[in-house]
Design a protein around this motif. Structure first.
Motif, PDB file in Angstrom:
ATOM      1  N   ASN A  47      59.818  73.083  -9.000  1.00  0.00           N
ATOM      2  CA  ASN A  47      60.222  74.290  -8.905  1.00  0.00           C
ATOM      3  C   ASN A  47      59.836  75.139  -9.189  1.00  0.00           C
ATOM      4  O   ASN A  47      60.384  75.907  -8.911  1.00  0.00           O
ATOM      5  N   GLY A  48      58.469  75.278 -10.298  1.00  0.00           N
ATOM      6  CA  GLY A  48      58.561  76.327 -10.722  1.00  0.00           C
ATOM      7  C   GLY A  48      57.491  77.810  -9.582  1.00  0.00           C
ATOM      8  O   GLY A  48      57.038  77.661  -8.738  1.00  0.00           O
ATOM      9  N   ILE A  49      57.330  78.654 -10.547  1.00  0.00           N
ATOM     10  CA  ILE A  49      56.951  80.146 -10.028  1.00  0.00           C
ATOM     11  C   ILE A  49      55.491  80.416 -10.892  1.00  0.00           C
ATOM     12  O   ILE A  49      55.439  80.860 -11.967  1.00  0.00           O
ATOM     13  N   ILE A  50      54.330  80.170  -9.771  1.00  0.00           N
ATOM     14  CA  ILE A  50      53.022  80.028 -10.323  1.00  0.00           C
ATOM     15  C   ILE A  50      52.281  81.748  -9.666  1.00  0.00           C
ATOM     16  O   ILE A  50      52.403  81.339  -8.346  1.00  0.00           O
ATOM     17  N   ILE A  51      52.139  82.260 -10.327  1.00  0.00           N
ATOM     18  CA  ILE A  51      51.020  83.506 -10.178  1.00  0.00           C
ATOM     19  C   ILE A  51      50.128  83.713 -10.506  1.00  0.00           C
ATOM     20  O   ILE A  51      49.306  83.258 -11.416  1.00  0.00           O
ATOM     21  N   VAL A  52      49.093  83.912  -9.287  1.00  0.00           N
ATOM     22  CA  VAL A  52      48.199  83.042  -9.372  1.00  0.00           C
ATOM     23  C   VAL A  52      46.642  84.596  -9.096  1.00  0.00           C
ATOM     24  O   VAL A  52      47.285  85.409  -8.239  1.00  0.00           O
ATOM     25  N   ASP A  53      45.579  84.792  -9.658  1.00  0.00           N
ATOM     26  CA  ASP A  53      44.877  85.969  -9.148  1.00  0.00           C
ATOM     27  C   ASP A  53      44.198  85.844  -7.749  1.00  0.00           C
ATOM     28  O   ASP A  53      42.838  84.386  -8.148  1.00  0.00           O
ATOM     29  N   SER A  54      44.713  85.831  -6.354  1.00  0.00           N
ATOM     30  CA  SER A  54      44.101  84.820  -5.618  1.00  0.00           C
ATOM     31  C   SER A  54      42.654  85.238  -5.546  1.00  0.00           C
ATOM     32  O   SER A  54      41.358  84.664  -4.683  1.00  0.00           O
ATOM     33  N   THR A  55      42.002  86.571  -5.862  1.00  0.00           N
ATOM     34  CA  THR A  55      40.686  86.758  -5.871  1.00  0.00           C
ATOM     35  C   THR A  55      39.419  86.273  -6.192  1.00  0.00           C
ATOM     36  O   THR A  55      38.262  85.907  -6.455  1.00  0.00           O
ATOM     37  N   THR A  56      40.530  84.947  -7.258  1.00  0.00           N
ATOM     38  CA  THR A  56      39.685  84.157  -8.189  1.00  0.00           C
ATOM     39  C   THR A  56      39.205  83.019  -7.588  1.00  0.00           C
ATOM     40  O   THR A  56      38.224  81.943  -7.714  1.00  0.00           O
ATOM     41  N   PHE A  57      40.597  82.395  -6.002  1.00  0.00           N
ATOM     42  CA  PHE A  57      39.851  81.439  -5.823  1.00  0.00           C
ATOM     43  C   PHE A  57      39.088  81.424  -4.231  1.00  0.00           C
ATOM     44  O   PHE A  57      39.345  81.353  -3.576  1.00  0.00           O
ATOM     45  N   VAL A  58      37.530  81.634  -4.752  1.00  0.00           N
ATOM     46  CA  VAL A  58      36.910  81.334  -3.807  1.00  0.00           C
ATOM     47  C   VAL A  58      35.775  80.232  -4.021  1.00  0.00           C
ATOM     48  O   VAL A  58      36.221  79.907  -5.564  1.00  0.00           O
ATOM     49  N   ASP A  59      35.061  80.324  -3.187  1.00  0.00           N
ATOM     50  CA  ASP A  59      34.055  79.158  -4.048  1.00  0.00           C
ATOM     51  C   ASP A  59      33.824  78.802  -4.831  1.00  0.00           C
ATOM     52  O   ASP A  59      34.178  77.333  -5.857  1.00  0.00           O
ATOM     53  N   LYS A  60      33.086  79.634  -5.892  1.00  0.00           N
ATOM     54  CA  LYS A  60      32.575  79.200  -6.566  1.00  0.00           C
ATOM     55  C   LYS A  60      33.278  79.047  -8.031  1.00  0.00           C
ATOM     56  O   LYS A  60      33.491  77.869  -8.657  1.00  0.00           O
ATOM     57  N   GLY A  61      34.556  79.956  -7.928  1.00  0.00           N
ATOM     58  CA  GLY A  61      35.689  79.876  -8.954  1.00  0.00           C
ATOM     59  C   GLY A  61      36.207  78.027  -8.854  1.00  0.00           C
ATOM     60  O   GLY A  61      35.971  77.473  -9.536  1.00  0.00           O
ATOM     61  N   ILE A  62      36.665  77.546  -7.331  1.00  0.00           N
ATOM     62  CA  ILE A  62      37.070  76.916  -7.329  1.00  0.00           C
ATOM     63  C   ILE A  62      36.756  75.595  -7.420  1.00  0.00           C
ATOM     64  O   ILE A  62      37.092  74.617  -7.891  1.00  0.00           O
ATOM     65  N   GLU A  63      35.046  75.991  -7.346  1.00  0.00           N
ATOM     66  CA  GLU A  63      34.202  74.730  -7.894  1.00  0.00           C
ATOM     67  C   GLU A  63      34.026  74.512  -9.078  1.00  0.00           C
ATOM     68  O   GLU A  63      34.589  73.053  -9.453  1.00  0.00           O
ATOM     69  N   LYS A  64      33.887  75.192  -9.716  1.00  0.00           N
ATOM     70  CA  LYS A  64      34.170  75.553 -11.518  1.00  0.00           C
ATOM     71  C   LYS A  64      34.889  74.526 -11.945  1.00  0.00           C
ATOM     72  O   LYS A  64      34.954  74.110 -13.541  1.00  0.00           O
ATOM     73  N   ALA A  65      36.191  74.635 -11.099  1.00  0.00           N
ATOM     74  CA  ALA A  65      37.347  74.543 -12.183  1.00  0.00           C
ATOM     75  C   ALA A  65      37.685  72.887 -11.476  1.00  0.00           C
ATOM     76  O   ALA A  65      37.936  72.130 -12.541  1.00  0.00           O
TER      77      ALA A  65
END
Ligand code: SF4
Lengths: 342, 617
Positions: free
Chosen positions: B103-121
């Protein structure tokens, strides 16, 4: 330490350095002559007998510290130079001598050996080179000549041996000298020079192991052949050798060549003059590499150049740090940086 | 418009910062720790470095993390799972989600959640959009975008601007915990003194993060953790490696000896060598040797001359030092060996922690070769353990192996700064010049230690070495009876150290149902687990060992007073094996974790509960 410098150093003699332990080397072993040379050298150095530390590794020669009435450590195989480095770095006021052999320093202890030379820690290292493992009863060593038959080379060795001087100079050594066990006068003279040199002094002593490698240096040391197979280097003097003092060395390109004085118009003036203080190691390296029967073996101080020692540099930095560091006490250290009070 | 703030109070909180190794996570982690200190909380931290130096950007291998656990109550660990995760890119989210509360809080940089970054991860779909994060509170500002926006009128490139994006995340977190920005701003001014543009950029981005948090719906409530009830005094944050180095410096001071360290760089122990290299103003001589063997051998040489002599290493390095430690046993010279344990055998898992060198420390030498073995229990305890290891080494004239580990070496906690003068005096048995009774191996009646005669001193010339020594004279001796005597004396000397160390304490009751036994760097987590179960009324008690050889005198007595014993360690059962050999008449259960990871409080509690339930059936 100033306090020490003011103290009178009593006149010492060989007797001051003889220990009460029975010397257990084989009769006829070259080590005996080296021991008595060292006993002659120590009283001449103007150093208190309490300020000598003799450190060794493992091997026949490494029993040495037990036979000297000084402070001493009989270490473990190959590690004498590493132990001695700690002694000298921790207390630069001590005169530290390392006794090691060809196997101890250049096989198992090879890494420590080249690094102590590179660091130029002010140690006097006497390297007894008998080109064999004596204590383990006769296996070849890293300086055994190619082809020698030993217990572990029944078909003759096929490994290239090290040339001690070349290794030392390659490791940026500031002092390298060579002597033979059969010439105590030469040993004493060279050891005195080694002691005076500020930095790592390597003295290679061609030593005879009567039991497992008898006469390995025969060509260089026997009465009949020695004069034609040894050249005694002296700083500022032309490089002359031979029974009749009629041979000399000249430099041809990157090689040293033996010439005869009086032949082909060669006079003493054509010969190389030894400069042990030359920073450029070129000629020193050529001298160190010479081996009979093609050329004589170079004896005496081959190289002796001034370089900062490890302790010179370290002690200077310590001095400056003490003056400039904002941390004067250990409490200052503990409370440095981010702290808070509750 | 600022929303209506709801502030909730929390006893303790775990925050985990994660990002690419170039994203500056260690920096914001430590800035957040400083802010935590100013807020008066107790806290502990742990950095999670990637095992590669420069792994490809955006991949899981390149994720770097920093966890801070802070609270109003005593904090003994860097925390199990995070209440708040900051994930600067998809890979850091992927790698750290298992370390985040459901139930934690997650803070992310949404700018990095694009195709390339998602795929690399290694994600198939965007985790922010595929409902895989249901249950978490997601705060997803376009951090990179806002960062560039915030500094666009400053004369700096986008590339330089983006270096500050970690400060946006820090701003959000500072808001979340009702902290001030001042201390961080002061840090910028100090750190970038000659670069006013960079100061300005960082300040703006930090503020932008703070304001974003103030305005976004998702961040409500915010949290407050009241100051901890700590003993009065001066405090600082300290890692185990620095504490070790400083403990040694303090011991040199209290013993009047020069400190010598002979060492060779090795993960995770290098920092001790690095730190001691900085302190030449205290005449510390830190010698970086050509190898581990030279490290310990130079140390033995320095010890012979009268230095407080130390060598530092990690597991494989300790193996290389074995022969030389045997020489120190034979010559009976003081020597401190600090072994910062890591996952083994061989190169193993250099950046991960383990307690698997215990047997090596106890027995890893040729011949009968006893050493004192002790283990530090926490980052700040490394200071006291290093100090005590030094004291025991010089006063008893013997090598001491001090075991720490990667977790406490790199982890930090707050440290109440002692006055150096309040630390024990250390009394080396140095012989006076011309002492007529001096004999190299004549022993102290109580301790059985031999005297320390230093080169340069008149009237005490003597030789030491690795060959067996004759009792009293120290001459070489190969006599059968003498050898037996000397082996027994060396053993007895170490055994008698038990008369000079603290008795084993138990946290809990004097007798009872379950005794939890642990040692070394797991102290914080063991204590937390045991205390929590005791609060729930369970009969669980803790004996956490610092002295391994010799064991405290009352060890057998302690073990005898509980119905059940469970030995917990991060190895395959080395301490339990040792205890069995010393006290075979007890039954030991064991809990071993060998994953390169610390124990979690939750799994310990679970284990102890199961044992109690099983035994009460
Ligand atoms: S074995 Fe050789 S080197 Fe060793 S003591 Fe005998 S003669 Fe000397």
């Amino acid at each position: 330490m100033e306090e020490k410098a003011l103290k009178e150093i009593p006149q010492l003699s060989m007797e001051d350095f003889k220990s009460d332990q029975m010397v257990k080397w084989c009769p006829g072993c070259g080590d005996h002559a080296i021991l008595s040379s060292v006993e002659k050298v120590f009283p001449q150095l103007g150093i208190r007998k309490e300020d000598f530390v003799v450190v060794s590794g493992i091997g026949c020669s490494s029993r040495f510290p037990y036979y000297m009435n000084t402070y001493g450590i009989h270490g473990i195989h190959g590690r004498a130079t590493a132990i001695a480095s700690g002694v000298k770095i921790a207390n630069p006021d001590l005169s530290v001598w390392v006794i090691t052999g060809d196997g101890d320093s250049m096989a198992i202890g090879g890494n420590h050996f080249i690094h102590v030379v590179r660091r130029n820690i002010d140690l006097n290292i006497l390297l007894f080179n008998n080109r064999i493992y004596g204590l383990t009863k006769g296996q070849y060593s890293p300086t055994s000549p190619k082809g020698i038959i030993t217990k572990t080379s029944p078909d003759g060795t096929f490994e290239n041996p090290f040339n001690t001087g070349e290794l030392v100079i390659g490791a940026q050594g500031s002092f390298f000298a060579r002597a033979v066990d059969k010439n105590p006068k030469m040993m004493v003279k060279i050891m005195l020079e080694a002691a005076k040199h500020n930095g790592t002094s390597i003295v290679e002593i061609l030593q005879n192991c009567v039991i497992f490698n008898n006469n390995t240096h025969e060509l260089i040391t026997s009465r009949e052949t020695k004069d034609d197979n040894q050249i005694h280097l002296e700083h500022g003097k032309p490089m002359i050798f031979g029974k009749n003092k009629d041979k000399g060395l000249v430099c041809k390109g990157t090689k040293l060549e033996v010439v005869k004085i009086g032949e082909n118009g060669i006079t003493e003036d054509n010969l190389l003059i030894h400069n042990q203080y030359s920073e450029d190691p070129g000629v020193h390296n050529m001298l160190a590499r010479m081996t009979p029967p093609f050329s004589p073996m170079a004896m005496g101080v081959i190289r002796s150049v001034k370089q900062d020692t490890y302790n010179d540099s370290l002690d200077e930095i310590i001095k400056v740090s003490k003056e400039t560091s904002p941390l004067k006490t250990v409490d200052d250290l503990l409370t440095s940086g981010n702290i808070w009070e509750i | 418009m600022a929303k209506n703030k709801l502030v909730k109070e929390r006893e303790d909180v775990v925050v985990r910062f994660a990002g690419d190794s170039g994203d500056g996570m260690q920096l914001i982690g430590s800035l957040f720790s400083d802010s935590t200190a100013f807020a008066g909380n107790d806290f502990a931290t742990f950095p999670d470095y990637p095992s590669e130096i420069r792994a490809p950007q955006g991949t899981i291998a390149g994720v770097s993390g920093f966890q801070v656990h802070f609270g109003h109550t005593d904090i003994h660990t860097s925390g199990d799972k995070a209440d708040v995760l900051i994930a600067m890119n998809p890979a850091s989210l992927k790698a750290n989600l298992i370390w985040t509360k459901s139930n934690g809080i997650i803070i992310v940089d949404s700018t990095t959640f694009v195709d390339k970054g998602i795929e690399k991860a290694g994600y198939d779909t965007n985790p922010l959009e595929d409902n895989s994060l249901t249950g978490y509170t997601i705060v997803n500002p376009p951090i990179s975008k806002i960062t560039i926006e915030a500094v666009k009128d400053l004369d700096i490139s986008n590339k330089v601007a983006l270096k500050s994006k970690n400060m946006f995340a820090l701003g959000v977190v500072l808001y979340l915990f009702n902290r001030e920005l001042d201390s961080v701003n002061e840090f910028f001014e100090e750190k970038f003194k000659s670069k006013p543009l960079i100061i300005e950029a960082n300040k703006r981005v930090l503020k932008a993060g703070y304001l974003y948090a103030e305005n976004v719906e998702a961040i409500n409530p915010t949290y407050k953790v009241k100051p901890a009830l700590l003993k009065k005094g001066l405090y600082r944050n300290i890692t185990g490696n620095i504490a070790t180095a400083w403990g040694l410096i303090a011991a040199a001071e209290r013993s009047g000896r020069q400190l010598f360290l002979g060492s060779y760089p090795i993960t995770p122990a290098s920092e001790i060598l690095q730190e001691l290299s900085k302190h030449k103003q205290f005449s510390v001589k830190a010698f970086q040797a050509e190898d581990e063997i030279a490290g310990v051998c130079s140390t033995i040489g320095a010890s012979y001359t009268g230095s407080l002599a130390v060598t530092s290493t990690s597991g494989p390095g300790l193996s290389l030092k074995s022969e030389a430690i045997g020489l120190a046993v034979m010559t009976e010279l003081p020597l401190v060996v600090v072994n910062v344990q890591r996952g083994g055998p061989s190169t193993g898992m250099p950046t991960k922690s383990e307690q698997s060198d215990l047997m090596q420390a106890l027995y890893g030498r040729s011949g009968e070769s006893p050493c004192i073995v002790m283990a530090a229990s926490s980052p700040s305890d490394c200071f006291y353990s290093a100090f005590e290891a030094s004291k025991l080494a010089v006063e008893h004239m013997t090598p001491v192996i001090l075991l720490t580990d990667g977790s406490i070496a790199n982890g930090s906690e707050i440290f109440r700064i002692p006055k150096v003068a309040s630390l024990d005096k250390i009394n080396p048995p140095i012989v006076k010049a011309n002492d007529p009774d001096y004999q190299p191996y004549k022993r102290d009646e109580n301790k059985l230690s031999r005297p320390w005669a230093l080169p340069g001193t008149e009237g005490l010339r003597h030789r030491l070495g690795g060959l067996e020594k004759e009792n009293i004279t120290g001459n070489v001796s190969q006599s059968p009876k003498n050898h037996q005597l000397m082996v027994e004396l060396r053993d007895e000397k170490v055994e008698r150290v038990a008369n000079y160390i603290a008795e084993q304490k138990v946290i809990g009751d004097d007798s009872g149902d379950l005794l939890v036994v642990s040692w070394g760097g797991t102290y914080g987590v063991m204590l937390t687990a045991v205390e929590q179960l005791r609060k729930k009324g369970m009969d669980v008690n803790l004996a956490h060992f610092k002295y391994i050889n010799p064991l405290p005198k009352n060890t057998g007595d302690v073990l005898s007073r509980y119905k059940h014993i469970v030995v917990c360690e991060l190895n395959n059962g080395q301490f339990v094996h040792y205890l069995k050999s010393k006290f075979p008449h007890y039954t030991y259960e064991r809990f071993n974790k060998i994953q390169g990871l610390p124990f979690m409080v939750a799994e310990l509690e679970e284990k102890f509960k199961t044992i109690i339930e099983k035994n009460n059936k």
